[in-house]
Design a protein around this motif. Structure first.
Motif, PDB file in Angstrom:
ATOM      1  N   GLU A  10      -3.189   8.922   8.662  1.00  0.00           N
ATOM      2  CA  GLU A  10      -3.668   8.324   7.519  1.00  0.00           C
ATOM      3  C   GLU A  10      -4.522   6.963   7.695  1.00  0.00           C
ATOM      4  O   GLU A  10      -4.344   6.495   8.737  1.00  0.00           O
ATOM      5  CB  GLU A  10      -2.347   7.821   6.518  1.00  0.00           C
ATOM      6  N   LYS A  11      -5.308   6.992   6.835  1.00  0.00           N
ATOM      7  CA  LYS A  11      -6.333   5.818   6.789  1.00  0.00           C
ATOM      8  C   LYS A  11      -5.754   4.855   6.438  1.00  0.00           C
ATOM      9  O   LYS A  11      -5.610   4.830   5.012  1.00  0.00           O
ATOM     10  CB  LYS A  11      -7.760   6.459   6.392  1.00  0.00           C
ATOM     11  N   PRO A  12      -5.725   3.651   6.704  1.00  0.00           N
ATOM     12  CA  PRO A  12      -5.144   2.502   6.006  1.00  0.00           C
ATOM     13  C   PRO A  12      -6.181   1.730   5.420  1.00  0.00           C
ATOM     14  O   PRO A  12      -7.416   1.940   5.654  1.00  0.00           O
ATOM     15  CB  PRO A  12      -4.760   1.358   7.433  1.00  0.00           C
ATOM     16  N   ARG A  13      -5.626   1.261   4.273  1.00  0.00           N
ATOM     17  CA  ARG A  13      -6.642   0.420   3.478  1.00  0.00           C
ATOM     18  C   ARG A  13      -6.699  -0.964   3.615  1.00  0.00           C
ATOM     19  O   ARG A  13      -5.694  -1.523   3.866  1.00  0.00           O
ATOM     20  CB  ARG A  13      -6.075   0.636   1.841  1.00  0.00           C
ATOM     21  N   GLY A  14      -7.841  -1.649   3.806  1.00  0.00           N
ATOM     22  CA  GLY A  14      -8.075  -2.995   4.318  1.00  0.00           C
ATOM     23  C   GLY A  14      -7.950  -3.986   2.723  1.00  0.00           C
ATOM     24  O   GLY A  14      -8.217  -3.588   1.885  1.00  0.00           O
ATOM     25  N   THR A  15      -7.338  -5.139   3.244  1.00  0.00           N
ATOM     26  CA  THR A  15      -7.240  -6.173   2.186  1.00  0.00           C
ATOM     27  C   THR A  15      -7.912  -7.343   2.963  1.00  0.00           C
ATOM     28  O   THR A  15      -8.030  -7.408   4.218  1.00  0.00           O
ATOM     29  CB  THR A  15      -6.063  -6.331   1.946  1.00  0.00           C
ATOM     30  N   SER A  16      -8.366  -8.386   2.223  1.00  0.00           N
ATOM     31  CA  SER A  16      -8.814  -9.607   2.661  1.00  0.00           C
ATOM     32  C   SER A  16      -7.781 -10.133   3.431  1.00  0.00           C
ATOM     33  O   SER A  16      -6.770 -10.471   3.295  1.00  0.00           O
ATOM     34  CB  SER A  16      -9.332 -10.457   1.508  1.00  0.00           C
ATOM     35  N   ALA A  17      -8.233 -10.593   4.582  1.00  0.00           N
ATOM     36  CA  ALA A  17      -7.109 -11.399   5.690  1.00  0.00           C
ATOM     37  C   ALA A  17      -7.068 -12.837   5.441  1.00  0.00           C
ATOM     38  O   ALA A  17      -8.147 -13.506   4.878  1.00  0.00           O
ATOM     39  CB  ALA A  17      -7.752 -11.194   6.944  1.00  0.00           C
ATOM     40  N   PHE A  18      -6.135 -13.350   5.538  1.00  0.00           N
ATOM     41  CA  PHE A  18      -5.546 -15.023   5.320  1.00  0.00           C
ATOM     42  C   PHE A  18      -6.171 -15.407   6.657  1.00  0.00           C
ATOM     43  O   PHE A  18      -5.589 -15.194   7.810  1.00  0.00           O
ATOM     44  CB  PHE A  18      -4.312 -15.242   5.009  1.00  0.00           C
ATOM     45  N   ILE A  19      -7.219 -16.290   6.948  1.00  0.00           N
ATOM     46  CA  ILE A  19      -7.782 -16.627   7.990  1.00  0.00           C
ATOM     47  C   ILE A  19      -8.354 -18.160   7.814  1.00  0.00           C
ATOM     48  O   ILE A  19      -8.750 -18.442   6.738  1.00  0.00           O
ATOM     49  CB  ILE A  19      -8.650 -15.721   8.677  1.00  0.00           C
ATOM     50  N   PHE A  20      -8.322 -19.004   8.948  1.00  0.00           N
ATOM     51  CA  PHE A  20      -8.874 -20.346   8.545  1.00  0.00           C
ATOM     52  C   PHE A  20      -8.097 -20.989   7.374  1.00  0.00           C
ATOM     53  O   PHE A  20      -8.845 -21.647   6.744  1.00  0.00           O
ATOM     54  CB  PHE A  20     -10.077 -20.514   8.763  1.00  0.00           C
ATOM     55  N   PRO A  25     -13.181 -14.279   1.469  1.00  0.00           N
ATOM     56  CA  PRO A  25     -13.545 -13.971  -0.019  1.00  0.00           C
ATOM     57  C   PRO A  25     -14.176 -12.670  -0.047  1.00  0.00           C
ATOM     58  O   PRO A  25     -14.085 -11.967  -0.966  1.00  0.00           O
ATOM     59  CB  PRO A  25     -14.802 -14.749  -0.296  1.00  0.00           C
ATOM     60  N   GLY A  26     -14.479 -12.180   1.132  1.00  0.00           N
ATOM     61  CA  GLY A  26     -14.797 -10.378   1.112  1.00  0.00           C
ATOM     62  C   GLY A  26     -16.268 -10.476   1.208  1.00  0.00           C
ATOM     63  O   GLY A  26     -16.963 -11.516   1.236  1.00  0.00           O
ATOM     64  N   PRO A  27     -17.154  -9.327   1.221  1.00  0.00           N
ATOM     65  CA  PRO A  27     -16.293  -7.953   0.961  1.00  0.00           C
ATOM     66  C   PRO A  27     -15.484  -7.480   2.287  1.00  0.00           C
ATOM     67  O   PRO A  27     -15.915  -8.056   3.447  1.00  0.00           O
ATOM     68  CB  PRO A  27     -17.462  -7.208   0.805  1.00  0.00           C
ATOM     69  N   THR A  28     -14.620  -6.862   2.187  1.00  0.00           N
ATOM     70  CA  THR A  28     -13.856  -6.283   3.213  1.00  0.00           C
ATOM     71  C   THR A  28     -14.395  -5.216   3.995  1.00  0.00           C
ATOM     72  O   THR A  28     -15.387  -4.669   3.640  1.00  0.00           O
ATOM     73  CB  THR A  28     -12.298  -5.730   3.019  1.00  0.00           C
ATOM     74  N   GLN A  29     -14.001  -5.081   5.277  1.00  0.00           N
ATOM     75  CA  GLN A  29     -14.835  -4.085   6.156  1.00  0.00           C
ATOM     76  C   GLN A  29     -14.164  -2.756   5.791  1.00  0.00           C
ATOM     77  O   GLN A  29     -12.779  -2.673   5.696  1.00  0.00           O
ATOM     78  CB  GLN A  29     -14.650  -4.402   7.667  1.00  0.00           C
ATOM     79  N   PRO A  30     -14.756  -1.686   5.902  1.00  0.00           N
ATOM     80  CA  PRO A  30     -14.133  -0.233   5.690  1.00  0.00           C
ATOM     81  C   PRO A  30     -13.435  -0.009   7.073  1.00  0.00           C
ATOM     82  O   PRO A  30     -13.943  -0.435   8.353  1.00  0.00           O
ATOM     83  CB  PRO A  30     -15.250   0.803   5.641  1.00  0.00           C
ATOM     84  N   TRP A  31     -12.416   0.797   6.917  1.00  0.00           N
ATOM     85  CA  TRP A  31     -11.488   1.235   8.306  1.00  0.00           C
ATOM     86  C   TRP A  31     -12.343   1.770   9.337  1.00  0.00           C
ATOM     87  O   TRP A  31     -12.279   1.979  10.244  1.00  0.00           O
ATOM     88  CB  TRP A  31     -10.371   2.232   7.861  1.00  0.00           C
TER      89      TRP A  31
END
Length: 172
Positions: A10-20, A25-31
């Motif tokens: 299964e390909k996971p779906r990315g979400t914006s990460a909590f960092i710093f 804000p995105g855009p997110t990277q594709p898997w």
């Protein structure tokens, strides 16, 4: 667990990460971007913890297959993983980074061939399998492990933190 890991494509779906201290804000990277880095990177950094809590980091070869990171080590990290299986693997290409967080487990039996065949194809390095270990033509041998990801982070460029993406993996 082995069959579950091996069958999980299964390909996971990315979400914006909590960092710093904020959510990117995105855009997110594709898997596919993260998977390409995990598959093609020649050197990975494995981080484990010694029994007394000291971090231990070392470079190694490995392969990313079936949503799992496979590696072998005759280094002391194998002993550390018996005490605390939690680990991370980090890769960097230029300023792009991907980090896997999860738990390691020892690989036994026929599943060792996943690493042996993958290392042969990726690095043109022959490994043979016997006695639940991989062996080199120079007489070295090592146990095989896999890092089962729970979460993967990645972003493009140090200044590109706004692309920081988190992929979560669920294991049954």
């Amino acid at each position: 667990m082995t069959a579950e890991v091996l069958e999980n494509n299964e390909k996971p779906r990315g979400t914006s990460a909590f960092i710093f201290n904020q959510t990117a804000p995105g855009p997110t990277q594709p898997w596919s971007w993260a998977e390409r880095m995990l598959t093609s990177t020649p050197t990975y950094w494995l981080v484990t913890t010694s029994p007394d809590g000291r971090p231990h980091s070392r470079p190694l070869w490995g392969i990313w297959q079936r949503n799992t990171f496979w590696f072998s080590s005759q280094n002391r990290c194998g002993e550390f993983l018996k005490v605390n299986p939690r680990a991370s693997v980090n890769v960097q290409t230029g300023e792009d980074v991907v980090m896997i967080e999860g738990s390691c487990s020892r690989v036994l039996g026929d599943d060792i061939n996943v690493l042996a065949e993958g290392v042969g194809a990726k690095y043109d390095w022959e490994l043979t399998v016997r006695e639940d270990r991989v062996h080199t033509r120079f007489g070295q041998s090592a146990p095989v492990f896999r890092l089962n990801p729970e979460r993967i982070y990645g972003w493009t460029g140090i200044a590109g933190w706004e692309t920081a993406t988190r992929w979560d993996f669920t294991r049954s």
